[in-house]
Design a protein around this motif. Structure first.
Motif, short mmCIF file in Angstrom:
data_model
loop_
_atom_site.label_atom_id
_atom_site.label_comp_id
_atom_site.label_asym_id
_atom_site.label_seq_id
_atom_site.Cartn_x
_atom_site.Cartn_y
_atom_site.Cartn_z
N LEU A 1 0.83 -1.20 0.00
CA LEU A 1 0.00 0.00 0.00
C LEU A 1 0.87 1.25 0.00
CD1 LEU A 1 -2.74 -1.13 2.56
CD2 LEU A 1 -2.92 -1.06 0.06
N ASP A 2 1.93 1.25 0.78
CA ASP A 2 2.87 2.38 0.79
C ASP A 2 3.48 2.59 -0.60
OD1 ASP A 2 2.56 3.14 3.40
OD2 ASP A 2 4.43 2.26 4.12
N LYS A 3 3.81 1.51 -1.26
CA LYS A 3 4.50 1.60 -2.55
C LYS A 3 3.63 2.31 -3.58
CE LYS A 3 6.79 -1.34 -6.01
NZ LYS A 3 5.79 -1.56 -7.06
N ILE A 4 2.34 2.10 -3.53
CA ILE A 4 1.44 2.79 -4.48
C ILE A 4 1.55 4.30 -4.30
CG2 ILE A 4 -0.97 3.15 -5.11
CD1 ILE A 4 -1.47 0.19 -4.30
N ASN A 5 1.47 4.75 -3.05
CA ASN A 5 1.58 6.19 -2.79
C ASN A 5 2.98 6.71 -3.09
OD1 ASN A 5 -0.67 5.26 -0.53
ND2 ASN A 5 -1.12 7.20 -1.54
N ALA A 6 3.98 5.88 -2.83
CA ALA A 6 5.37 6.30 -3.12
C ALA A 6 5.55 6.54 -4.61
CB ALA A 6 6.34 5.24 -2.61
N GLU A 7 4.99 5.66 -5.43
CA GLU A 7 5.13 5.84 -6.87
C GLU A 7 4.37 7.08 -7.35
OE1 GLU A 7 4.79 2.60 -9.49
OE2 GLU A 7 6.11 1.28 -8.32
N LEU A 8 3.21 7.34 -6.76
CA LEU A 8 2.49 8.57 -7.10
C LEU A 8 3.30 9.79 -6.70
CD1 LEU A 8 -1.18 7.64 -6.13
CD2 LEU A 8 -0.37 8.28 -8.41
N ALA A 9 3.88 9.77 -5.50
CA ALA A 9 4.70 10.89 -5.05
C ALA A 9 5.87 11.10 -6.00
CB ALA A 9 5.21 10.62 -3.63
N PHE A 10 6.50 10.02 -6.41
CA PHE A 10 7.63 10.09 -7.34
C PHE A 10 7.21 10.76 -8.65
CE2 PHE A 10 10.15 8.30 -10.78
CZ PHE A 10 11.44 8.44 -10.33
N ARG A 11 6.08 10.33 -9.19
CA ARG A 11 5.62 10.88 -10.47
C ARG A 11 5.27 12.36 -10.34
NH1 ARG A 11 1.57 6.01 -12.60
NH2 ARG A 11 3.06 4.29 -12.26
N TYR A 12 4.58 12.71 -9.26
CA TYR A 12 4.24 14.11 -9.08
C TYR A 12 5.49 14.97 -8.92
CZ TYR A 12 -0.82 13.44 -8.66
OH TYR A 12 -2.14 13.17 -8.91
N ALA A 13 6.45 14.48 -8.16
CA ALA A 13 7.68 15.25 -7.94
C ALA A 13 8.44 15.44 -9.25
CB ALA A 13 8.56 14.55 -6.90
N GLU A 14 8.54 14.40 -10.05
CA GLU A 14 9.23 14.53 -11.33
C GLU A 14 8.51 15.49 -12.26
OE1 GLU A 14 10.27 10.72 -13.14
OE2 GLU A 14 12.28 11.19 -12.38
N GLY A 15 7.19 15.60 -12.10
CA GLY A 15 6.41 16.53 -12.92
C GLY A 15 6.37 17.94 -12.36
N GLY A 16 7.03 18.15 -11.23
CA GLY A 16 7.08 19.48 -10.64
C GLY A 16 5.93 19.82 -9.72
N HIS A 17 5.07 18.83 -9.41
CA HIS A 17 3.91 19.07 -8.53
C HIS A 17 4.28 18.63 -7.11
CE1 HIS A 17 1.52 19.88 -12.10
NE2 HIS A 17 1.96 18.74 -12.62
#
Length: 475
Positions: free
Chosen positions: A234-250
């Motif tokens: 469950l943590d990994k799902i949110n971690a991947e979302l955080a990673f994607r948002y950070a790379e996109g500048g959000h």
């Protein structure tokens, strides 16, 4: 009580070893519900092997006849009908017992397995009415016997809704209202997953379902590993979302998902280990960039500065991700940052030997210095900065010192030398001062100028009895 919970502490957060369920970690991405075999095929979780094969063949035929949209009538059909390849892949997943039980785990269960066809909530979902299904489950959620199934289904429902909105708004502007609504979806799902993660009756239900499937490749031990791994997944799902948002500048959205990770399943998960797993591709890319920069500089030393600058640009983005998950003072981040700084420090040496570009190397090292976190590495970079500063100052001041030496040793009259000092040396000193770095260099230049004026004054007084020039040189 089944052996599924024997010798397993609910607080066991071990990450490596036999307790980890790798297939569960693999599927734990923001697309977990979009690649779910039951959602793709429209099948119910208790479909038999014969039903799966027959239905998959039907779907493939309908897709080939371009009638796929009418064939998909299951719960939450995908926005676009699945392709033949997606259907084939989903069918293969359902033939693998471990992957099947995981896809079942993240889809909607009937009140009793084997009775989906008559389950009112499942029928409501298939009819496109999730509100009715939710009402049915809500009334059962506190039931001693049926509560865990209802709670599981509500957790899946809210989790799916949260991820659907995350997918829809990816790259788009989030309104504050939609952010708050999606956050409610997340928290509603987390509230239930946290309870289910430690609920013995729930995991007994999972074990019984495994026994129902009656496949020798699927054992109760697999349920035990699923239980130990669920918080991490469950943590990994949110971690991947955080990673994607950070790379996109959000960054604000990224921080929200990191906060979800820290707030949920405390004591059962390992947020740092999960983040490290998610950041592995970024770490690998950065280390590859370090090697690439070194190779470029070795082949063409004059390109060393450009290679170092490209490395620093990538490092800033990657280290920002580590700062997001671990903080700016984490050992993992600092070790990687030092590796980048050490590489760039070496690259500037190679570049300087090839070009003699003091200013270019100095600019590069000033950019490198913030990346150096160890005391020894910072000392090395600072020493190189000091050396280059001295080199640059000497080069800038060399013509000025030559002029001052000429004026000091000239046999021309003191008045002529003083006039040259005022018209040539003062301008040269002012121009050079704007290009030198360091207070000491300025002091030394001022002292040298004072020595020249003193020599002119003494010569005017002693050799020419030129009081006017002598006084003018010392004022």
């Amino acid at each position: 009580m089944s052996g599924v919970i024997d010798n397993l502490s609910v607080g066991d957060s071990r990450w490596d070893g036999p307790l980890i369920c790798q297939p569960l970690l693999n599927i734990a991405t923001p697309e977990i519900f979009r690649i779910n075999a039951f959602r793709i095929t429209g099948l119910r979780v208790d479909a038999t092997t014969r039903q799966i094969t027959k239905h998959a063949d039907k779907l493939k035929m309908m897709e080939e006849l371009r009638q796929g949209e009418s064939a998909h009538t299951g719960a939450f059909p995908l926005p676009n009908p699945p392709t033949v390849d997606q259907i084939r892949e989903a069918s293969q997943r359902l033939k693998d017992p471990e992957q099947r039980i995981i896809d079942e785990f993240f889809w909607f269960w009937p009140k009793h397995f084997g009775e989906s066809e008559s389950d009112p909530a499942i029928r409501a979902l298939e009819g496109g009415d999730p509100d009715t299904a939710f009402k049915i489950w809500s009334t059962l959620e506190t039931s001693p016997n049926d509560g865990v199934v209802a709670m599981h289904n509500i957790a899946v429902l809210w989790h799916l809704m949260a991820l659907e909105w995350e997918s829809y708004y990816s790259g788009r502007h989030w309104s504050e209202e939609k952010k708050q609504e999606t956050e409610r979806f997340w928290r509603s799902a987390f509230k239930r997953w946290e309870l289910l993660a430690v609920d013995d009756l729930f995991w007994q239900t999972v074990t019984e379902r495994i026994q129902q499937l009656n496949d020798p490749r699927l054992t109760k031990e697999f349920a035990r590993r699923m239980r130990a791994t669920l918080p991490h997944a469950l943590d990994k799902i949110n971690a991947e979302l955080a990673f994607r948002y950070a790379e996109g500048g959000h960054i604000d959205m990224a921080e929200a998902h990191v906060q979800f990770m820290r707030e949920t399943n405390q004591g059962l998960d390992n947020v740092e280990k999960t983040a490290e797993l998610v950041l592995t591709p970024a770490t690998t890319r950065l280390k590859a960039q370090i090697q690439h920069a070194q190779l470029c500089a070795a082949e063409v030393p004059a390109d060393g500065a450009n290679a170092a600058q490209e490395l620093l640009d990538q490092a800033r983005r990657t280290l920002a991700l580590f700062g997001l998950f671990f903080g700016k003072e984490s050992d993992l981040r600092n070790e990687l940052s030092d590796e980048v700084a050490a590489c760039c420090n070496r690259l500037q040496v190679t570049y300087h030997k090839a070009t003699g570009d003091n200013k270019g190397c100095l600019d590069l090292l000033r950019a490198v210095l913030p990346f150096a976190t160890s005391i020894e590495l910072r000392r090395q970079v600072e020493e190189n900065i000091a050396t280059l500063t001295g080199n640059l100052n000497f080069k800038n001041l060399e013509p000025v010192y030559a002029l001052l030496e000429e004026l000091q040793t000239s046999s021309q009259s003191p008045s002529f030398r003083l006039n040259r000092f005022k018209t040539e040396a003062v301008i040269a000193i002012a121009k050079a001062s704007s290009n030198i770095t360091g207070f000491e260099a300025e002091i030394e230049l001022g002292d040298s100028a004072a020595i020249v004026l003193r020599a002119i004054a003494l010569a005017a007084w002693n050799a020419h009895q030129d009081i006017t020039t002598s006084f003018a040189a010392t004022r």
